[in-house]
Design an enzyme around this catalytic site. Structure first.
Site, mmCIF file in Angstrom:
data_model
loop_
_atom_site.group_PDB
_atom_site.id
_atom_site.type_symbol
_atom_site.label_atom_id
_atom_site.label_comp_id
_atom_site.label_asym_id
_atom_site.label_seq_id
_atom_site.Cartn_x
_atom_site.Cartn_y
_atom_site.Cartn_z
ATOM 1 N N TYR A 192 0.853 -1.193 0.000
ATOM 2 C CA TYR A 192 0.000 0.000 0.000
ATOM 3 C C TYR A 192 0.888 1.241 0.000
ATOM 4 O O TYR A 192 1.595 1.512 0.967
ATOM 5 C CB TYR A 192 -0.900 -0.051 1.251
ATOM 6 C CG TYR A 192 -2.017 0.970 1.339
ATOM 7 C CD1 TYR A 192 -2.139 2.029 0.456
ATOM 8 C CD2 TYR A 192 -2.968 0.868 2.350
ATOM 9 C CE1 TYR A 192 -3.169 2.943 0.573
ATOM 10 C CE2 TYR A 192 -4.002 1.791 2.477
ATOM 11 C CZ TYR A 192 -4.098 2.822 1.589
ATOM 12 O OH TYR A 192 -5.119 3.729 1.714
ATOM 13 N N SER A 232 -12.823 5.198 -0.578
ATOM 14 C CA SER A 232 -13.801 5.471 0.474
ATOM 15 C C SER A 232 -15.168 5.872 -0.060
ATOM 16 O O SER A 232 -16.193 5.489 0.493
ATOM 17 C CB SER A 232 -13.268 6.563 1.403
ATOM 18 O OG SER A 232 -13.311 7.814 0.750
ATOM 19 N N LYS A 243 -1.781 -1.197 -3.697
ATOM 20 C CA LYS A 243 -2.808 -0.151 -3.720
ATOM 21 C C LYS A 243 -2.042 1.154 -3.805
ATOM 22 O O LYS A 243 -1.223 1.456 -2.937
ATOM 23 C CB LYS A 243 -3.656 -0.206 -2.452
ATOM 24 C CG LYS A 243 -4.564 0.996 -2.265
ATOM 25 C CD LYS A 243 -5.637 0.670 -1.254
ATOM 26 C CE LYS A 243 -6.176 1.884 -0.538
ATOM 27 N NZ LYS A 243 -6.692 2.924 -1.415
HETATM 28 C C1 HMN Z 1 -8.305 3.513 2.675
HETATM 29 O O1 HMN Z 1 -7.187 3.059 2.975
HETATM 30 O O2 HMN Z 1 -9.258 3.446 3.420
HETATM 31 C C2 HMN Z 1 -8.532 4.187 1.394
HETATM 32 O O3 HMN Z 1 -8.832 3.350 0.386
HETATM 33 C C3 HMN Z 1 -7.960 5.475 1.098
HETATM 34 C C4 HMN Z 1 -8.578 6.027 -0.173
HETATM 35 O O4 HMN Z 1 -7.681 5.892 -1.229
HETATM 36 C C5 HMN Z 1 -9.009 7.443 0.022
HETATM 37 N N1 HMN Z 1 -7.897 8.322 0.128
HETATM 38 C C6 HMN Z 1 -7.821 9.271 1.081
HETATM 39 O O5 HMN Z 1 -8.638 9.399 1.932
HETATM 40 C C7 HMN Z 1 -6.658 10.199 1.018
HETATM 41 C C8 HMN Z 1 -9.884 7.920 -1.114
HETATM 42 O O6 HMN Z 1 -10.940 7.033 -1.261
HETATM 43 C C9 HMN Z 1 -10.399 9.325 -0.835
HETATM 44 O O7 HMN Z 1 -11.118 9.366 0.366
HETATM 45 C C10 HMN Z 1 -11.297 9.807 -1.957
HETATM 46 O O8 HMN Z 1 -10.590 9.716 -3.146
HETATM 47 C C11 HMN Z 1 -11.787 11.234 -1.731
HETATM 48 O O9 HMN Z 1 -10.709 12.132 -1.754
#
Ligand code: HMN
Length: 293
Positions: free
Chosen positions: A135, A207, A163
Site C-alpha cells: 500500500y 472510500s 494499492k
Molecule cells: C483507505 O485506505 O481506506 C482508502 O482506500 C484510502 C482512499 O484511497 C481514500 N484516500 C484518502 O482518503 C486520502 C480515497 O478514497 C479518498 O477518500 C477519496 O478519493 C476522496 O478524496
C-alpha cells in the site's frame, strides 16, 4: 486472482451508539454495497479507522464480514501497523478467517530505511499463505518508495500487487511498467478512478464507494466496454460530490450520507471530525442536491 478487480469500497467501520463495532449494521452495509455493485471489500484501512482500533476489533470486523459475505466477493484485510509483529498477527488471523488477501501500508511515524520497510513486507508475506497487496500512500504515511522498491517487492513470493494512493498516475504507470503485468495495481484516489483504470489499474479501492457504489460500478463497466466518454461523464458527476465531501473530513461526511441513506454507522472516533447540527444540515442539502435521498 481474477476476482480481485472492479470497485472495492474501503469499508466504513460501523459503530453502534456505544461506539463499539456493530455486527448488524456491518452486515447491513456490506449487503447494501454488494447489491449496489461492489466487487469486494477492503477492511480497516484509513477509511475503516483501522489505526484507531484494537487488534481484537480489527479481527472482529473481519470475522463479521467474512461470515456475511461467505466468499461471494473477495475480502482484503488491511493489516498495516507501525510494528511488524502486529501486522504479522493480523495476517495470520486473516488467513485463518479465510480472507482473500491482506494489505499493509508502509510502517509510518518512524522514518525507516527502505531495506527495513522491505523486510517488514517480507515478514508479512512469510507469515501465512495469503496474498499480500502493498500500500503506497505517501501523503498519509510520509513514506514514499520508488518504482525500483516495488519492483523488488513484486519479485517476492506472495506479494501480488499494490494499492496506489496518489494522484500521480505517471508514478503509478512507472511502477506497473517495472513490476510486470501480473502485478495487480489498484487505484486509490476516487476522483481519478478513470485515469487510474486507463493507465492500467485492475480496480479501485476507495472510500466514496461506500456512498456512491452504483455510480462507480457503472463507470467501471463502461470503462471495460471502452465507452470512455460515458465513463468520464460519471467521473465528472461523482467528482462534484467529492468536491463537497472534501470540505469535511471524508469519514464524517460519508457516515452522514450513509445515515441519510438509512444505514447508521455511528460517529467516527475522535479526533476525527464530529459534525455539528449546522454541518449535518449542510450535508443534508448536498445529499438532496445530488439525489442521494
Ligand atoms: C483507505 O485506505 O481506506 C482508502 O482506500 C484510502 C482512499 O484511497 C481514500 N484516500 C484518502 O482518503 C486520502 C480515497 O478514497 C479518498 O477518500 C477519496 O478519493 C476522496 O478524496
Amino acid at each position: 486472482y481474477a476476482n480481485l478487480q472492479g470497485i472495492i469500497p474501503a469499508l466504513i467501520t460501523p459503530y453502534g451508539a456505544d461506539g463499539k463495532i456493530s455486527d448488524p449494521v456491518t452486515r447491513q452495509l456490506v449487503r447494501h454495497l454488494i447489491a449496489q455493485g461492489a466487487s469486494g471489500f477492503y477492511l480497516s484501512g484509513s477509511t475503516g479507522e483501522g489505526f484507531m482500533q484494537t487488534i481484537e476489533e480489527r479481527q472482529y470486523l473481519l470475522e463479521i464480514v467474512m461470515d456475511e459475505v461467505k466468499k461471494e466477493v473477495p475480502v482484503i484485510a488491511h493489516v498495516g501497523a507501525m510494528d511488524t509483529d502486529t501486522a504479522v498477527r493480523l495476517t495470520r488471523h486473516a488467513h485463518d478467517t479465510g480472507a482473500t488477501a491482506v494489505s499493509a501500508v508502509t510502517p509510518f511515524y518512524y522514518k525507516h530505511g527502505s531495506e527495513q520497510i522491505k523486510r517488514h513486507y517480507i515478514d508479512i508475506a512469510e507469515a501465512a499463505d495469503i496474498p499480500l497487496i502493498a500500500y503506497h500512500f505517501p501523503d498519509m504515511t510520509g513514506s514514499k518508495q520508488s518504482a525500483d522498491f516495488y519492483r523488488e517487492l513484486s519479485r517476492v513470493e506472495g506479494i501480488i500487487g499494490l494499492k496506489f494512493t496518489s494522484t500521480n498516475v505517471y508514478e503509478m504507470q512507472q511502477i506497473m511498467d517495472v513490476c510486470g503485468e501480473d502485478f495487480l495495481v489498484f487505484n486509490g484516489p476516487d476522483e481519478i478512478c478513470l485515469a487510474g483504470l486507463t493507465m492500467g489499474a485492475v480496480g479501485a479501492i476507495g472510500s466514496t464507494y461506500n456512498i456512491m457504489p452504483a455510480k462507480f460500478a457503472e463507470l467501471y463497466k463502461l470503462f471495460r466496454q471502452g465507452k470512455i466518454a460515458e465513463a468520464r461523464a460519471i467521473q465528472y458527476e461523482v467528482n462534484r460530490v467529492i468536491h463537497e465531501l472534501l470540505k469535511y473530513d471524508f469519514i464524517a461526511f460519508e457516515r452522514e450520507i450513509l445515515r441519510l441513506q438509512g444505514i447508521d454507522t455511528g460517529v467516527p472516533r475522535k479526533p476525527i471530525q464530529q459534525l455539528t447540527d449546522a454541518q449535518r444540515a449542510d450535508i443534508y442539502e448536498t445529499a438532496k442536491r445530488f439525489s442521494f435521498l
